[in-house]
Write an enzyme that holds these catalytic residues in place. Structure first.
Site, PDB file in Angstrom:
ATOM      1  N   GLY A  47       0.856  -1.206   0.000  1.00  0.00           N
ATOM      2  CA  GLY A  47       0.000   0.000   0.000  1.00  0.00           C
ATOM      3  C   GLY A  47       0.878   1.238   0.000  1.00  0.00           C
ATOM      4  O   GLY A  47       0.671   2.177   0.771  1.00  0.00           O
ATOM      5  N   ALA A  48       1.897   1.236  -0.899  1.00  0.00           N
ATOM      6  CA  ALA A  48       2.999   2.209  -0.835  1.00  0.00           C
ATOM      7  C   ALA A  48       2.791   3.486  -1.628  1.00  0.00           C
ATOM      8  O   ALA A  48       3.655   4.354  -1.626  1.00  0.00           O
ATOM      9  CB  ALA A  48       4.279   1.532  -1.337  1.00  0.00           C
ATOM     10  N   TYR A 234     -17.636   4.857  13.270  1.00  0.00           N
ATOM     11  CA  TYR A 234     -16.276   4.381  12.991  1.00  0.00           C
ATOM     12  C   TYR A 234     -15.869   3.228  13.923  1.00  0.00           C
ATOM     13  O   TYR A 234     -16.015   2.068  13.573  1.00  0.00           O
ATOM     14  CB  TYR A 234     -15.231   5.525  13.020  1.00  0.00           C
ATOM     15  CG  TYR A 234     -13.946   5.043  12.377  1.00  0.00           C
ATOM     16  CD1 TYR A 234     -13.672   5.284  11.032  1.00  0.00           C
ATOM     17  CD2 TYR A 234     -13.045   4.253  13.087  1.00  0.00           C
ATOM     18  CE1 TYR A 234     -12.538   4.749  10.429  1.00  0.00           C
ATOM     19  CE2 TYR A 234     -11.917   3.717  12.491  1.00  0.00           C
ATOM     20  CZ  TYR A 234     -11.665   3.976  11.173  1.00  0.00           C
ATOM     21  OH  TYR A 234     -10.543   3.437  10.576  1.00  0.00           O
ATOM     22  N   VAL A 273      -6.798  13.542   5.795  1.00  0.00           N
ATOM     23  CA  VAL A 273      -7.471  13.483   4.502  1.00  0.00           C
ATOM     24  C   VAL A 273      -6.683  12.543   3.587  1.00  0.00           C
ATOM     25  O   VAL A 273      -5.536  12.820   3.247  1.00  0.00           O
ATOM     26  CB  VAL A 273      -7.544  14.880   3.858  1.00  0.00           C
ATOM     27  CG1 VAL A 273      -8.322  14.807   2.548  1.00  0.00           C
ATOM     28  CG2 VAL A 273      -8.181  15.879   4.808  1.00  0.00           C
TER      29      VAL A 273
HETATM   30  P1  NAI Z   1      -4.852   5.319   0.915  1.00  0.00           P
HETATM   31  O1  NAI Z   1      -6.104   5.122   0.174  1.00  0.00           O
HETATM   32  O2  NAI Z   1      -4.135   6.615   0.789  1.00  0.00           O
HETATM   33  O3  NAI Z   1      -3.787   4.177   0.496  1.00  0.00           O
HETATM   34  C1  NAI Z   1      -4.177   2.887   0.202  1.00  0.00           C
HETATM   35  C2  NAI Z   1      -3.048   2.133  -0.474  1.00  0.00           C
HETATM   36  O4  NAI Z   1      -3.481   0.777  -0.682  1.00  0.00           O
HETATM   37  C3  NAI Z   1      -2.652   2.655  -1.857  1.00  0.00           C
HETATM   38  O5  NAI Z   1      -1.255   2.525  -2.002  1.00  0.00           O
HETATM   39  C4  NAI Z   1      -3.366   1.698  -2.805  1.00  0.00           C
HETATM   40  O6  NAI Z   1      -2.742   1.570  -4.085  1.00  0.00           O
HETATM   41  C5  NAI Z   1      -3.236   0.416  -2.030  1.00  0.00           C
HETATM   42  N1  NAI Z   1      -4.201  -0.620  -2.403  1.00  0.00           N
HETATM   43  C6  NAI Z   1      -5.555  -0.605  -2.286  1.00  0.00           C
HETATM   44  N2  NAI Z   1      -6.075  -1.776  -2.704  1.00  0.00           N
HETATM   45  C7  NAI Z   1      -5.031  -2.547  -3.083  1.00  0.00           C
HETATM   46  C8  NAI Z   1      -4.899  -3.870  -3.588  1.00  0.00           C
HETATM   47  N3  NAI Z   1      -5.946  -4.664  -3.783  1.00  0.00           N
HETATM   48  N4  NAI Z   1      -3.652  -4.332  -3.883  1.00  0.00           N
HETATM   49  C9  NAI Z   1      -2.554  -3.554  -3.706  1.00  0.00           C
HETATM   50  N5  NAI Z   1      -2.616  -2.307  -3.206  1.00  0.00           N
HETATM   51  C10 NAI Z   1      -3.838  -1.818  -2.899  1.00  0.00           C
HETATM   52  O7  NAI Z   1      -5.168   4.958   2.408  1.00  0.00           O
HETATM   53  P2  NAI Z   1      -4.614   5.482   3.823  1.00  0.00           P
HETATM   54  O8  NAI Z   1      -5.569   6.479   4.352  1.00  0.00           O
HETATM   55  O9  NAI Z   1      -3.176   5.797   3.765  1.00  0.00           O
HETATM   56  O10 NAI Z   1      -4.848   4.173   4.690  1.00  0.00           O
HETATM   57  C11 NAI Z   1      -3.842   3.233   4.971  1.00  0.00           C
HETATM   58  C12 NAI Z   1      -4.145   2.597   6.313  1.00  0.00           C
HETATM   59  O11 NAI Z   1      -4.107   3.604   7.330  1.00  0.00           O
HETATM   60  C13 NAI Z   1      -5.545   1.962   6.390  1.00  0.00           C
HETATM   61  O12 NAI Z   1      -5.476   0.785   7.160  1.00  0.00           O
HETATM   62  C14 NAI Z   1      -6.346   3.023   7.129  1.00  0.00           C
HETATM   63  O13 NAI Z   1      -7.450   2.494   7.808  1.00  0.00           O
HETATM   64  C15 NAI Z   1      -5.291   3.523   8.100  1.00  0.00           C
HETATM   65  N6  NAI Z   1      -5.571   4.823   8.713  1.00  0.00           N
HETATM   66  C16 NAI Z   1      -6.038   5.879   7.971  1.00  0.00           C
HETATM   67  C17 NAI Z   1      -6.361   7.071   8.599  1.00  0.00           C
HETATM   68  C18 NAI Z   1      -6.872   8.242   7.819  1.00  0.00           C
HETATM   69  O14 NAI Z   1      -7.393   9.159   8.423  1.00  0.00           O
HETATM   70  N7  NAI Z   1      -6.711   8.267   6.518  1.00  0.00           N
HETATM   71  C19 NAI Z   1      -6.189   7.255  10.060  1.00  0.00           C
HETATM   72  C20 NAI Z   1      -5.606   6.127  10.724  1.00  0.00           C
HETATM   73  C21 NAI Z   1      -5.340   4.943  10.065  1.00  0.00           C
HETATM   74 NA    NA Z   2      -1.334   3.944   2.307  1.00  0.00          NA
END
Ligand code: NAI
Ligand code: NA
Length: 396
Positions: A47-48, A234, A273
């Protein structure tokens, strides 16, 4: 082509290569500014390409000179059609990493599949031998199970009772009431299947089995808790059940890594965000108030500040990794501060369409959203013709 934002609901259909590049460069410069740390040397980020995962890759590479492999699921550019932002981000990241003499390779595909896991393990064996840190940062609305072939969809719903509260459409600034019906049992199970810990464990099991986890390797997945205000939708809703499962999985993984002196953690991060979070009802209103309060106190952070702190003050500081009573790393500590939450709760009661722009940081939220897609970045000429076709140098 000249690329402008095209917004549909919670997403933007276009993204800007130069803006995404600048976003990545700004994050790199922030991490360089913190100075070198004694962080990991060989890092896999699942998820990079955006959000916390991208920040983790940047922090590893430019904080401790790590070789990085990034796994993500992004759409490439085509003639007349921009790529997804994560594609442009990854192209920029690799470009800057290679310029700095750092190893960086990427795999674009479904991380939930056995094939992508195997491809990643083969690449590690060929190039790096072993990995010191695995960051698990996937956010996805669906997952096809690699064994059964069943596709699960996640939902964002309360459990038990109907939830009704304020929300904001951050494009129009319109504050309204949203009502969400509770999830049924199947929806709860499906959300756990998508965002719970099973896939994280599958990755670590497969890597351990293949001998590509170094002695003392660490793995970290990201979670969220948040305030009372958003609890029903949530943390006590479907996504919260999935996070409970993820957090429980950290202990199972930690047990399985004992013989190689490995460690597994969940880090609870701040609300920010990202593409995933703008789709959650109620959260954008909470965030716009939170940002206002945290900025006024000088403690606001973005993804890169959060992850910079995670590496420097938690994961790779001297001694034991500091955790809470449930074994979790807390970098949501400033968001959850009592004075911060008290002020947000007070503003929440007052918030209306008429006063939100003033009492909340709606503009900050809006700019952060457009920044995700490479728009509204200072110093970028958006009237300029840009080449939408961008290659990721070391895409496997
Ligand atoms: P994001 O949407 O920015 O990043 C998601 C990443 O996952 C991307 O690199 C995307 O390409 C990859 N991805 C999605 N489906 C995929 C698949 N099937 N195969 C390979 N790669 C895939 O998300 P974000 O916000 O950075 O979230 C990452 C983690 O952090 C999640 O577990 C989220 O719940 C957690 N988190 C997010 C917060 C927020 O406010 N955004 C707060 C605290 C935790
Ligand atoms: Na991410």
């Amino acid at each position: 082509m000249i690329i402008t934002p095209r917004v549909r609901g919670f997403i933007c259909l276009t993204s800007h290569p130069e803006g995404c590049d600048r976003n990545v460069l700004n994050q790199i410069n922030y991490i360089k500014g913190l100075g070198p740390n004694n962080g990991p040397k060989r890092v896999l980020v699942i998820g990079a390409s955006t959000g916390f995962g991208l920040a983790s890759r940047i922090t590893s590479a430019f904080g401790s000179g790590a070789s990085t492999i990034g796994v993500f699921f992004e759409k490439p550019s085509a003639e007349g059609k921009p790529a997804s932002p994560g594609w442009y981000n990854s192209a920029a990241f690799e470009k800057y990493a290679l310029e700095a003499g750092l190893y960086a390779k990427s795999i674009n595909g479904d991380a939930f599949s056995n094939e992508i896991k195997q491809q990643t393990i083969d690449l590690i064996k060929k190039d790096l031998g072993q990995i010191d840190l695995v960051i698990y940062s996937l956010a996805s609305p669906r997952r096809t199970h690699p064994v059964t072939g069943v596709t699960y969809n996640s939902v964002l719903k309360p459990i038990g009772t109907t939830f009704s509260n304020k929300t904001v459409d951050f494009h129009s600034g319109n504050v309204s009431t949203v009502t969400i019906n509770p999830a049924n049992e199947e929806e709860i199970e499906n959300t756990i299947a998508v965002m719970g810990g099973e896939d994280w464990k599958m990755w670590i099991d497969a890597m351990k089995e293949a001998g590509v986890l170094a002695d003392g390797a660490k793995t970290v997945a990201y979670s969220y808790i948040g305030p009372k205000l958003t609890e029903a939708v949530y943390r006590k809703g479907t996504i919260g059940r999935a996070k409970d499962d993820l957090e429980a999985t950290a202990f199972t993984i930690a047990d399985s890594l004992k013989d190689i002196h490995g460690e597994a953690y969940v880090s609870v991060n701040k609300a920010l965000v990202t593409q995933a979070s703008s789709a959650i009802p109620v959260i954008p209103l909470y965030m716009s108030l939170l940002f206002k309060v945290m900025k006024a106190k000088g403690i606001h952070e973005g993804c890169i500040e959060q992850i910079g702190r995670l590496f420097k003050d938690r994961l790779y500081s001297d001694g034991q990794v500091p955790v809470d009573e449930k074994g979790r790393i807390r970098i949501d500590d400033w968001e959850m501060r009592e004075d911060v939450q008290a002020e947000v709760a007070k503003l929440w009661d007052e918030a209306t369409t008429e006063n939100l722009a003033e009492i909340g940081d709606l503009e900050g939220y809006r700019v952060d959203f457009f920044n995700l897609f490479g728009f509204e970045l200072p110093g970028i000429d958006y009237d300029k013709d840009v080449n939408e076709i961008v290659e990721i140098p070391n895409l496997q």
